[in-house]
Design an enzyme around this catalytic site. Structure first.
Site, PDB file in Angstrom:
ATOM      1  CB  ILE A 115      -0.988   0.000   1.193  1.00  0.00           C
ATOM      2  CG1 ILE A 115      -0.266  -0.156   2.529  1.00  0.00           C
ATOM      3  CG2 ILE A 115      -2.040  -1.077   1.037  1.00  0.00           C
ATOM      4  CD1 ILE A 115      -1.204  -0.129   3.737  1.00  0.00           C
ATOM      5  CG  ASP A 116      -0.105   4.207  -2.748  1.00  0.00           C
ATOM      6  OD1 ASP A 116       0.569   3.403  -3.408  1.00  0.00           O
ATOM      7  OD2 ASP A 116      -1.181   4.699  -3.155  1.00  0.00           O
ATOM      8  CE  LYS A 117       6.843   8.812   3.204  1.00  0.00           C
ATOM      9  NZ  LYS A 117       7.821   9.852   2.750  1.00  0.00           N
TER      10      LYS A 117
END
EC number: 5.4.99.-
Length: 336
Positions: free
Chosen positions: A135-137
């Site tokens: 999942i994105d930062k």
């Protein structure tokens, strides 16, 4: 020893007959075959297509897993569940999953190497956690990571088959309602029963901005997102808490799909999450909270899958984090 009625090919027979406790995936077995680490009746065999017979004695020389080039770091983790093969983490916003040139340390992988230590049996011949999805930062929420080679392969197969259950909570601009005539004209958007918005497009890296994904209808990779309204905010409603679930799992999929539908996520710096809200509808506190929210309002709330070793059905939930809860509260309470 090869059991009765084996497949004709050696590689397929090994996949069926190697003991589960060896924790060797098909990919790892293929690599060991190519490296000459497999003996059949005392003779080294490296051809995966070699014929194999029932009762054949097979010896596999598995070298000790190498230490990862990535350094362990003592970073606190919110561990939801863990056993010898898997670990489920509730990742905070701001943490990168895997080291990259711009973020060589401080990542989830660095933290896992420290937390798991010698319990990592090796993925692909190296002592490292097996990352099967990201999942994105700046997205918070649930991730499952493999600690063994066989678990890594089993999880990867489930993600490839789109059988993993993944639900996200997000706060978006506008309300994705079937009664909105605008949405009827957006290509790739339609509604299913229960007022569920379905977004079906292809996605690919943007031609000029390499940090973005772009919606396509030819080329790229097939992507499907479904969205359900949980709670509208404002009078009239100008934002909403929504639940999104993935049929596919592409980079930035929810963020780019919601923006394509005209319902970009509040706080999203890449896909336009800085729209104006009407103060009369949402109040000054809601306006301020939306304007100052520092990241995309997106949280991986539910993760369900079959344990790749035991076969047990597992399902985990992570509560909305404090920053998103505060945003939702500010949008819910109109104070002027």
């Amino acid at each position: 020893m090869i059991a009765e009625n084996p497949p004709k090919r050696l590689d397929k027979a090994l996949s069926l007959n190697v003991p589960v406790e060896a924790a060797l995936s098909r990919t790892r077995l293929a690599k060991l075959l190519a490296e000459g680490a497999v003996k059949v009746n005392g003779v080294v065999v490296s051809d995966p297509k070699a014929k194999i017979a029932e009762g054949a004695e097979v010896e596999i020389a598995v070298p000790q897993a190498e230490e990862s080039h990535i350094g362990p770091e003592d970073i606190p983790l919110d561990v939801i569940w863990e056993d010898d093969d898997l670990i489920v983490i509730n990742k905070p916003a701001g943490m990168v999953v895997h080291p990259a040139p711009g973020t060589p340390n401080g990542t989830l992988v660095n933290a896992l190497l420290h937390h798991c230590g010698d319990t990592l049996s090796g993925v692909g011949g190296m002592k490292r956690p097996g990352i099967v999805h990201r999942i994105d930062k700046e997205t918070s929420g649930l991730l499952v990571v493999a600690k063994s080679d066989a678990a890594h392969q089993g999880l990867a197969d489930q993600f490839a088959a789109h059988t993993v259950e993944r639900y996200y909570r997000a706060v978006c601009y506008g309300v994705p309602d079937a009664n909105d005539p605008r949405l009827r004209g957006v290509k790739g958007v339609n509604f299913e029963s229960g007022n569920i918005m379905k977004i079906t497009t292809h996605l690919a890296r943007h031609k000029t901005d390499r940090q973005r994904q772009a919606v396509l209808f030819e080329g790229g990779r097939h992507a499907v997102t479904r969205v359900r309204i949980v709670e509208p905010f404002g009078t009239p409603a100008v934002a909403a808490l929504v639940e999104c679930w993935l049929e596919t799992g592409r980079t930035h999929q929810i963020r780019v799909h919601m923006a394509h539908a005209g319902h970009g996520l509040i706080g999203d710096p890449v896909y336009g999450g800085r729209r104006k809200l009407a103060e009369k509808a949402i109040g000054a506190n809601g306006i301020a909270a939306a304007k100052s929210f520092p990241r995309q309002a997106l949280h991986a709330a539910v993760l369900g899958f079959e344990h790749p070793i035991s076969g047990e059905t597992l399902r985990f939930e992570a509560a909305i984090p404090e920053d998103m809860a505060a945003l939702i509260n500010a949008l819910s309470v109109k104070t002027g």
